[in-house]
Design a protein around this motif. Sequence first.
Motif, PDB file in Angstrom:
ATOM      1  N   TRP A  22       0.798  -0.791   0.360  1.00  0.00           N
ATOM      2  CA  TRP A  22      -0.103  -0.093   0.133  1.00  0.00           C
ATOM      3  C   TRP A  22       0.930   1.282  -0.465  1.00  0.00           C
ATOM      4  O   TRP A  22       0.359   2.086  -0.723  1.00  0.00           O
ATOM      5  N   TRP A  23       2.119   0.967   0.699  1.00  0.00           N
ATOM      6  CA  TRP A  23       2.778   2.373   1.215  1.00  0.00           C
ATOM      7  C   TRP A  23       3.864   2.403  -0.635  1.00  0.00           C
ATOM      8  O   TRP A  23       3.152   3.613  -0.866  1.00  0.00           O
ATOM      9  N   LEU A  24       4.285   1.605  -1.131  1.00  0.00           N
ATOM     10  CA  LEU A  24       4.224   1.620  -2.877  1.00  0.00           C
ATOM     11  C   LEU A  24       3.588   2.562  -3.188  1.00  0.00           C
ATOM     12  O   LEU A  24       3.908   3.901  -4.599  1.00  0.00           O
ATOM     13  N   LEU A  25       1.960   2.179  -3.286  1.00  0.00           N
ATOM     14  CA  LEU A  25       1.385   2.853  -4.122  1.00  0.00           C
ATOM     15  C   LEU A  25       1.085   4.259  -3.654  1.00  0.00           C
ATOM     16  O   LEU A  25       0.623   5.056  -4.204  1.00  0.00           O
ATOM     17  N   ALA A  26       1.121   4.562  -2.690  1.00  0.00           N
ATOM     18  CA  ALA A  26       1.151   6.556  -1.516  1.00  0.00           C
ATOM     19  C   ALA A  26       1.881   7.311  -2.209  1.00  0.00           C
ATOM     20  O   ALA A  26       2.124   7.787  -2.413  1.00  0.00           O
ATOM     21  N   THR A  27       3.219   6.270  -2.790  1.00  0.00           N
ATOM     22  CA  THR A  27       4.076   7.094  -3.052  1.00  0.00           C
ATOM     23  C   THR A  27       3.868   8.182  -4.277  1.00  0.00           C
ATOM     24  O   THR A  27       3.604   8.554  -5.059  1.00  0.00           O
ATOM     25  N   LEU A  28       3.200   6.766  -5.198  1.00  0.00           N
ATOM     26  CA  LEU A  28       2.641   7.214  -6.506  1.00  0.00           C
ATOM     27  C   LEU A  28       1.784   8.032  -6.386  1.00  0.00           C
ATOM     28  O   LEU A  28       1.573   9.303  -7.341  1.00  0.00           O
ATOM     29  N   TRP A  29       0.837   7.973  -5.500  1.00  0.00           N
ATOM     30  CA  TRP A  29      -0.062   9.274  -5.083  1.00  0.00           C
ATOM     31  C   TRP A  29       0.114  10.428  -4.400  1.00  0.00           C
ATOM     32  O   TRP A  29      -0.233  11.472  -5.410  1.00  0.00           O
ATOM     33  N   LEU A  30       1.294  10.466  -4.312  1.00  0.00           N
ATOM     34  CA  LEU A  30       2.075  12.128  -3.518  1.00  0.00           C
ATOM     35  C   LEU A  30       2.234  12.603  -4.925  1.00  0.00           C
ATOM     36  O   LEU A  30       2.144  13.370  -4.952  1.00  0.00           O
ATOM     37  N   ARG A  31       2.728  12.202  -5.846  1.00  0.00           N
ATOM     38  CA  ARG A  31       3.601  12.153  -7.542  1.00  0.00           C
ATOM     39  C   ARG A  31       1.819  13.390  -8.408  1.00  0.00           C
ATOM     40  O   ARG A  31       2.073  13.764  -8.931  1.00  0.00           O
ATOM     41  N   HIS A  32       1.466  12.571  -7.461  1.00  0.00           N
ATOM     42  CA  HIS A  32      -0.258  12.915  -8.543  1.00  0.00           C
ATOM     43  C   HIS A  32      -0.809  13.714  -7.511  1.00  0.00           C
ATOM     44  O   HIS A  32      -2.078  13.560  -6.779  1.00  0.00           O
ATOM     45  N   TYR A  33      -0.340  14.964  -6.896  1.00  0.00           N
ATOM     46  CA  TYR A  33      -1.199  16.083  -6.575  1.00  0.00           C
ATOM     47  C   TYR A  33      -3.036  15.828  -6.123  1.00  0.00           C
ATOM     48  O   TYR A  33      -3.680  16.212  -4.816  1.00  0.00           O
ATOM     49  N   ASP A  34      -3.523  15.826  -7.977  1.00  0.00           N
ATOM     50  CA  ASP A  34      -4.688  16.569  -8.005  1.00  0.00           C
ATOM     51  C   ASP A  34      -5.516  14.979  -7.048  1.00  0.00           C
ATOM     52  O   ASP A  34      -7.332  14.864  -7.588  1.00  0.00           O
ATOM     53  N   PHE A  35      -5.178  14.129  -7.398  1.00  0.00           N
ATOM     54  CA  PHE A  35      -5.435  12.501  -7.746  1.00  0.00           C
ATOM     55  C   PHE A  35      -6.542  12.541  -6.463  1.00  0.00           C
ATOM     56  O   PHE A  35      -5.899  12.381  -4.959  1.00  0.00           O
ATOM     57  N   ALA A  36      -8.331  13.047  -6.362  1.00  0.00           N
ATOM     58  CA  ALA A  36      -8.656  12.043  -4.521  1.00  0.00           C
ATOM     59  C   ALA A  36      -8.726  13.490  -4.315  1.00  0.00           C
ATOM     60  O   ALA A  36      -9.618  13.032  -2.934  1.00  0.00           O
ATOM     61  N   SER A  37      -8.617  14.656  -4.966  1.00  0.00           N
ATOM     62  CA  SER A  37      -8.183  16.118  -3.923  1.00  0.00           C
ATOM     63  C   SER A  37      -9.767  16.558  -3.925  1.00  0.00           C
ATOM     64  O   SER A  37      -9.917  17.716  -3.219  1.00  0.00           O
ATOM     65  N   ASP A  38     -10.889  16.231  -4.714  1.00  0.00           N
ATOM     66  CA  ASP A  38     -11.634  16.718  -4.658  1.00  0.00           C
ATOM     67  C   ASP A  38     -12.775  15.538  -3.712  1.00  0.00           C
ATOM     68  O   ASP A  38     -12.411  15.279  -2.385  1.00  0.00           O
ATOM     69  N   HIS A  39     -13.878  16.972  -3.170  1.00  0.00           N
ATOM     70  CA  HIS A  39     -15.045  16.047  -2.358  1.00  0.00           C
ATOM     71  C   HIS A  39     -16.231  15.146  -2.503  1.00  0.00           C
ATOM     72  O   HIS A  39     -16.637  15.024  -1.976  1.00  0.00           O
ATOM     73  N   ASP A  40     -16.132  14.092  -3.551  1.00  0.00           N
ATOM     74  CA  ASP A  40     -17.238  13.947  -4.328  1.00  0.00           C
ATOM     75  C   ASP A  40     -17.521  12.216  -4.162  1.00  0.00           C
ATOM     76  O   ASP A  40     -15.820  11.987  -3.269  1.00  0.00           O
ATOM     77  N   THR A  41     -17.832  11.560  -4.039  1.00  0.00           N
ATOM     78  CA  THR A  41     -17.664   9.928  -3.386  1.00  0.00           C
ATOM     79  C   THR A  41     -17.706   8.926  -3.479  1.00  0.00           C
ATOM     80  O   THR A  41     -16.473   8.724  -2.777  1.00  0.00           O
ATOM     81  N   ARG A  42     -16.455   9.739  -5.279  1.00  0.00           N
ATOM     82  CA  ARG A  42     -15.030   8.718  -5.130  1.00  0.00           C
ATOM     83  C   ARG A  42     -13.929   8.865  -4.582  1.00  0.00           C
ATOM     84  O   ARG A  42     -13.209   8.004  -4.269  1.00  0.00           O
ATOM     85  N   ALA A  43     -13.908  10.492  -4.091  1.00  0.00           N
ATOM     86  CA  ALA A  43     -12.391  10.880  -3.330  1.00  0.00           C
ATOM     87  C   ALA A  43     -12.601   9.844  -2.496  1.00  0.00           C
ATOM     88  O   ALA A  43     -11.679   9.434  -1.601  1.00  0.00           O
ATOM     89  N   ARG A  44     -14.274  10.011  -1.345  1.00  0.00           N
ATOM     90  CA  ARG A  44     -14.114   9.656   0.046  1.00  0.00           C
ATOM     91  C   ARG A  44     -13.666   8.173  -0.592  1.00  0.00           C
ATOM     92  O   ARG A  44     -13.255   7.281   0.686  1.00  0.00           O
ATOM     93  N   VAL A  45     -14.499   7.104  -1.354  1.00  0.00           N
ATOM     94  CA  VAL A  45     -13.874   5.522  -1.075  1.00  0.00           C
ATOM     95  C   VAL A  45     -12.657   5.417  -1.116  1.00  0.00           C
ATOM     96  O   VAL A  45     -12.123   5.241  -0.862  1.00  0.00           O
TER      97      VAL A  45
END
Length: 279
Positions: A93-116
């Motif tokens: 998971w934390w390896l995947l989280a490193t990729l998330w950090l490279r894409h700041y805007d991923f799931a940055s909104d407040h809709d249902t998908r981001a919450r999931v």
Amino acid sequence: MTRTRILAALLMAPIAIAAVLLLNTPWIAAVSAIVFLTALWEWLRLADIDDTLARTALLLLNLLLMVAVVWASATGGGSLVLLKMLAMAGVAWWLLATLWLRHYDFASDHDTRARVFKLAAGTLAVIPAWAALCVIHAGENGGHGNRWLLLALAIVWATDTGAYFTGRKFGKHKLAPRISPNKTIEGLVGGLVAGVLVAVAFAPLAGASLAQLPLVALVAVATVLASVVGDLFESLLKRHVGAKDSGTLIPGHGGVLDRLDSVLAALPVFAFGQIWLGF
């Protein structure tokens, strides 16, 4: 604020050290579950779960998952296999989280998908870290599990301290300016050096032989880097919702998650290294 922060740390550190060294593994599992679930409660707030009933239900689901893991391990003759598998899942998971950090805007909104995504991230961060803590404390590799767990935590604490003071004195190059403007590359290097030095210096007290010290140092490097990812990921969550801290429970420190963000990422990596390299 600095004085309050130091006083709070001086109060919390002896309690944490005493718990790790004096409690047996079932008790440390129970106590840490309470602490980790408190951090998860704050994580749920950062994931835009504002309704108290919904947050309570989600917290109970994670508690039931912990109970199920304990029950399955107990009925399996006290085997730690399931806990080890969860710890390995945490590393992934934390390896995947490193990729998330490279894409700041991923799931940055407040809709249902981001919450999931953020709800799943909370479970994937907290449950494997708790499992890794139990595995380390159980000490299957020759005993002294409580000392190894204390060493893993000391690596994180030394990293935070070394990064803070090195960054303040020498920091010029930003590490992740959009996520955490105060963190610097120089601070990262200082934290890395401090974490590795603590690991090598105190590993013999946990039972490491001289020949194992290079392996301990290697795992310490990975643990330090993971702790930085954990810290940055929580900062990312806070940036997405415009929060300064995850909570207000700890004077001068913010919330419980603010104190555990690095630990959540570090423990699975340390456990994996210890299992893989056999110290």
